[in-house]
Design an enzyme around this catalytic site. Structure first.
Site, short mmCIF file in Angstrom:
data_model
loop_
_atom_site.label_atom_id
_atom_site.label_comp_id
_atom_site.label_asym_id
_atom_site.label_seq_id
_atom_site.Cartn_x
_atom_site.Cartn_y
_atom_site.Cartn_z
N ARG A 145 0.80 -1.22 0.00
CA ARG A 145 0.00 0.00 0.00
C ARG A 145 0.84 1.29 0.00
O ARG A 145 0.31 2.36 0.25
CB ARG A 145 -0.95 0.00 1.20
CG ARG A 145 -2.07 -1.03 1.11
CD ARG A 145 -3.21 -0.70 2.03
NE ARG A 145 -4.26 -1.70 1.99
CZ ARG A 145 -5.24 -1.73 1.09
NH1 ARG A 145 -5.30 -0.81 0.15
NH2 ARG A 145 -6.16 -2.67 1.13
N ASP A 176 -7.08 5.41 -5.96
CA ASP A 176 -5.90 6.16 -5.51
C ASP A 176 -4.67 5.80 -6.33
O ASP A 176 -3.92 6.67 -6.75
CB ASP A 176 -5.59 5.85 -4.04
CG ASP A 176 -6.39 6.75 -3.12
OD1 ASP A 176 -7.00 7.72 -3.62
OD2 ASP A 176 -6.43 6.46 -1.90
N LYS A 202 -8.60 -2.07 -10.57
CA LYS A 202 -8.73 -3.18 -9.63
C LYS A 202 -9.39 -2.74 -8.33
O LYS A 202 -9.10 -1.65 -7.85
CB LYS A 202 -7.34 -3.71 -9.32
CG LYS A 202 -7.25 -4.70 -8.19
CD LYS A 202 -6.27 -4.30 -7.06
CE LYS A 202 -6.79 -3.19 -6.20
NZ LYS A 202 -6.04 -2.96 -4.96
N THR A 203 -10.27 -3.46 -7.78
CA THR A 203 -10.70 -3.43 -6.38
C THR A 203 -11.98 -4.21 -6.20
O THR A 203 -12.92 -4.08 -6.99
CB THR A 203 -10.90 -2.00 -5.78
OG1 THR A 203 -11.38 -2.16 -4.44
CG2 THR A 203 -11.88 -1.12 -6.53
N MET A 250 -16.96 -6.51 3.47
CA MET A 250 -15.98 -5.47 3.09
C MET A 250 -16.53 -4.54 2.03
O MET A 250 -17.55 -4.80 1.43
CB MET A 250 -14.73 -6.15 2.54
CG MET A 250 -13.61 -6.22 3.52
SD MET A 250 -12.13 -6.80 2.67
CE MET A 250 -11.06 -6.99 4.08
N ARG A 252 -15.07 -0.96 2.18
CA ARG A 252 -14.72 0.40 2.64
C ARG A 252 -15.96 1.27 2.70
O ARG A 252 -17.00 0.82 3.13
CB ARG A 252 -13.71 1.04 1.70
CG ARG A 252 -12.32 0.67 1.97
CD ARG A 252 -11.39 1.55 1.16
NE ARG A 252 -10.16 0.83 0.89
CZ ARG A 252 -9.18 0.70 1.75
NH1 ARG A 252 -9.27 1.26 2.93
NH2 ARG A 252 -8.11 0.01 1.46
N GLU A 427 -12.02 -13.55 2.89
CA GLU A 427 -12.45 -14.83 2.30
C GLU A 427 -12.62 -14.76 0.79
O GLU A 427 -12.55 -15.77 0.09
CB GLU A 427 -13.79 -15.28 2.91
CG GLU A 427 -13.78 -15.64 4.38
CD GLU A 427 -13.83 -14.42 5.31
OE1 GLU A 427 -13.68 -13.28 4.84
OE2 GLU A 427 -14.02 -14.65 6.52
P1 FBP Z 1 -8.33 -1.77 -2.22
O1 FBP Z 1 -9.14 -0.52 -2.10
O2 FBP Z 1 -6.87 -1.54 -2.16
O3 FBP Z 1 -8.71 -2.57 -3.44
O4 FBP Z 1 -8.67 -2.70 -0.98
C1 FBP Z 1 -9.97 -3.05 -0.68
C2 FBP Z 1 -10.14 -3.67 0.67
O5 FBP Z 1 -10.31 -5.06 0.56
C3 FBP Z 1 -11.31 -3.03 1.42
O6 FBP Z 1 -12.53 -3.63 1.10
C4 FBP Z 1 -10.90 -3.20 2.86
O7 FBP Z 1 -11.49 -2.22 3.68
C5 FBP Z 1 -9.41 -3.05 2.81
O8 FBP Z 1 -9.01 -3.44 1.52
C6 FBP Z 1 -8.68 -3.86 3.83
O9 FBP Z 1 -7.34 -3.51 3.79
P2 FBP Z 1 -6.14 -4.42 4.29
O10 FBP Z 1 -5.91 -5.45 3.23
O11 FBP Z 1 -4.99 -3.48 4.35
O12 FBP Z 1 -6.52 -5.04 5.58
#
Ligand code: FBP
Length: 554
Positions: A145, A176, A202-203, A250, A252, A427
């Site tokens: 990250r 980002d 990606k996400t 998940m 965010r 998961e």
């Molecule tokens: P990205 O935004 O980098 O694709 O990550 C998504 C995510 O899986 C979110 O849904 C979650 O809140 C976060 O990453 C968890 O982050 P980490 O892997 O650092 O625990």
């Protein structure tokens, strides 16, 4: 090496490319479209990106390949959270690169963007890459990250590229990371390094989408994985008839994942953070809304149910975000040490009562003690509460329980309420990519190389028409600056790709809204089952409901 029978089969799967990329490298020509402008704040974005702003949208089509024949040395980076299909982006990129010229080289920078700065890399060959085809995870080179955003980092990146003769960098990341890809592209152009930058969307969160990007990769597989698990839980709930399951997913800030899982499984409740914000709902109102479903079902003899909670929901509850803000301020600087030095929770509680406004303390006082304590546990590097660590599934079940006790006292509720809690996130992030994600990702990578080969810089690899069969997908590229606007970040106005939250006027939410009252009271569960990789098209090549609704194919 020990590998599972499924992996053995998946290694042999041939991902589907869009029809226009299937004729072989020598027959891929490029068609330039209109010049572009950013979605907002055009003058500011143009001034910040003088070399990469306003470029043309492009589409590939069948025709003579007119790209310059030069040796390409490409570096690829995986950035941020894992998302199923990342390996296939790398495989697609590699295959197109080698099909164009056997002498071309692909570097993989390890551990995310920091790999580029630290010059930590591997060079791909057939033997290495073949182990990762159609598999989940980012372990092919790892991810991280670290953000690439400062001039110093860009200067080091330029040096590393020069050292290896790198002609292009592909950054596979979210909003980002792709914003930073655009800034890096501008830097490389301004400094005439000759290095191009291409991004790939990606996400699993699904919040990198706009009129050009129909969906980010990984969302399809991750939501199918969670939906399988939620469907299994629903069936268990409907069999045992004794538990309410509170399931946090998940995603965010955005609720795309929660909403898609709800469309797939028809639970009794699904909160949508964007709606909570729009209606300015309080914690008590949310608890009351859930308790209405619990009570109505109990009145029909159904003391069980399923509620989906999006990861970021508490941030959208105005009184809760005000509380978080006050806690952040209260513990800024030396005050944190004073607080941490207090030995017992009782002393800490008194400190908190003293430090918070009356309104925020009254919200704090309604929270279960475990959640109260979570607010003072780990803090992010800026010293802020990490909202994602708050167990909102437990918070809401505790608030619902208290609400039901009140109803019991006034005789409006006579049921039994026993809650279980789950959190689905990790998961789904490294599952074997669904056929959709395997095909989409391979196409994104293959297409990214075509953008490099044709000399584009600061573009996002774009594959569209995704609700149709792969044969009809459209491959091309879009300047990243087109997706940008100015936003306030850490006290400064910054050019960023706009994050896509759930649109309350959009078809996915409207569909949910039309049905949720029935789902809340009746048992309408649907059981999607596991992702299918082999078998009839109807189960193997499904897109998400979100995409189908958005594109009008459902
Ligand atoms: P990205 O935004 O980098 O694709 O990550 C998504 C995510 O899986 C979110 O849904 C979650 O809140 C976060 O990453 C968890 O982050 P980490 O892997 O650092 O625990």
């Amino acid at each position: 090496m020990n590998i599972s029978p499924l992996q053995v089969q998946r290694l042999k799967y041939a991902p589907k490319l869009p029809g226009m990329l299937r004729h072989g490298i020598s027959e891929i020509s490029v068609k330039e479209g209109e010049e572009t402008k950013s979605v907002a704040d055009q003058e500011q974005i143009k001034a910040l990106f003088p070399n990469t702003y306003g470029k043309k949208e492009i589409t590939f089509e069948k025709g003579a390949n007119t790209s310059a024949a030069k040796k390409q040395v490409v570096g690829v980076i995986l950035s941020g959270g894992q998302a199923p299909g990342g390996h296939n982006v790398v495989c697609g990129l590699y295959d197109a690169l080698k099909a164009t010229n056997k002498e071309n080289v692909l570097y993989g920078f390890k551990g995310g963007p920091s790999g580029l700065i630290e010059d930590n890399y591997l060079v791909f060959d057939d033997e290495y890459i073949d182990q990762f085809r159609n598999t989940g995870g980012f372990d092919i080179i790892g991810s991280g990250r670290t953000k690439l955003e400062t001039e110093e980092q860009f200067a080091v990146a330029a040096e590393v590229c020069k050292k290896h003769g790198i002609t292009a960098i592909v950054i596979i990341g979210g909003d980002d990371s792709n914003t930073n890809a655009a800034v890096l592209a501008e830097y490389f152009a301004a400094h005439e390094t000759g290095v191009q930058v291409i991004g790939c969307p990606k996400t699993i969160d699904g919040d990198l989408k706009n009129e050009d990007i129909e969906c980010s990769f990984g969302f399809d597989t991750a939501t199918k994985t969670y939906s399988e698990l939620i469907g299994n839980i629903e069936r268990d709930a409907n069999s045992a008839k004794k538990y309410w399951h509170f399931i946090k997913v998940m995603g965010r800030s955005a609720s795309h994942v929660a909403l898609e899982c709800a469309l797939e499984t028809q639970p009794n409740i699904c909160l949508v953070s964007e709606e909570v914000a729009e209606k300015k709902m309080s914690l008590a109102q949310i608890a009351d809304y859930i308790a209405d479903s619990v009570a109505a079902r109990a009145a029909k003899g159904m003391n069980f149910g399923v509620a989906i909670i999006p990861e970021g929901v508490v941030e959208f509850v105005p009184e809760f975000s005000a509380l978080i803000k006050e806690i952040n301020e209260m513990l800024a600087g030396a005050k944190a040490e004073e607080f941490n030095a207090l030995a017992s929770w009782k002393e800490k509680y008194a400190f908190i009562e003293n430090g918070l406004s009356k309104e925020s303390f009254s919200v704090f006082a309604t929270l279960p003690e475990t959640v109260q304590q979570q607010l003072f546990l780990e803090r992010d590097p800026h010293g802020n509460v990490q909202v994602s660590l708050i167990e909102s599934e437990k918070l809401f079940s505790a608030l619902v329980k208290a609400n039901l006790e009140e109803r019991r006292k006034n005789g409006t509720y006579k049921g039994k309420f026993s809650a279980l809690h789950h959190f689905f996130g990790y998961e789904g992030r490294c599952a074997f990519p669904s056929n959709f994600d395997a095909d989409y990702c391979y196409s994104l990578g293959y297409n990214a190389f075509m953008l490099i080969q044709y000399g584009y810089n600061g573009y996002l690899s774009k594959i569209s028409n995704l609700s149709r069969p792969a044969e009809e997908w459209v491959a091309g590229g879009m300047p990243i600056t087109k997706m940008m606007n100015m936003e306030r970040r850490h006290g400064e106005d910054k050019p960023v790709i706009r994050k896509a939250l759930v649109e309350l006027e959009g078809r996915p939410f409207k569909y949910f809204e039309e049905h949720r009252a029935t789902w809340a009271v009746e048992t309408c569960y649907t059981y999607p089952g596991a992702i299918q990789y082999y078998g009839p098209d109807e189960v193997c090549n499904l897109t998400t409901r979100t995409l189908a609704l958005e594109k009008g194919t459902m």
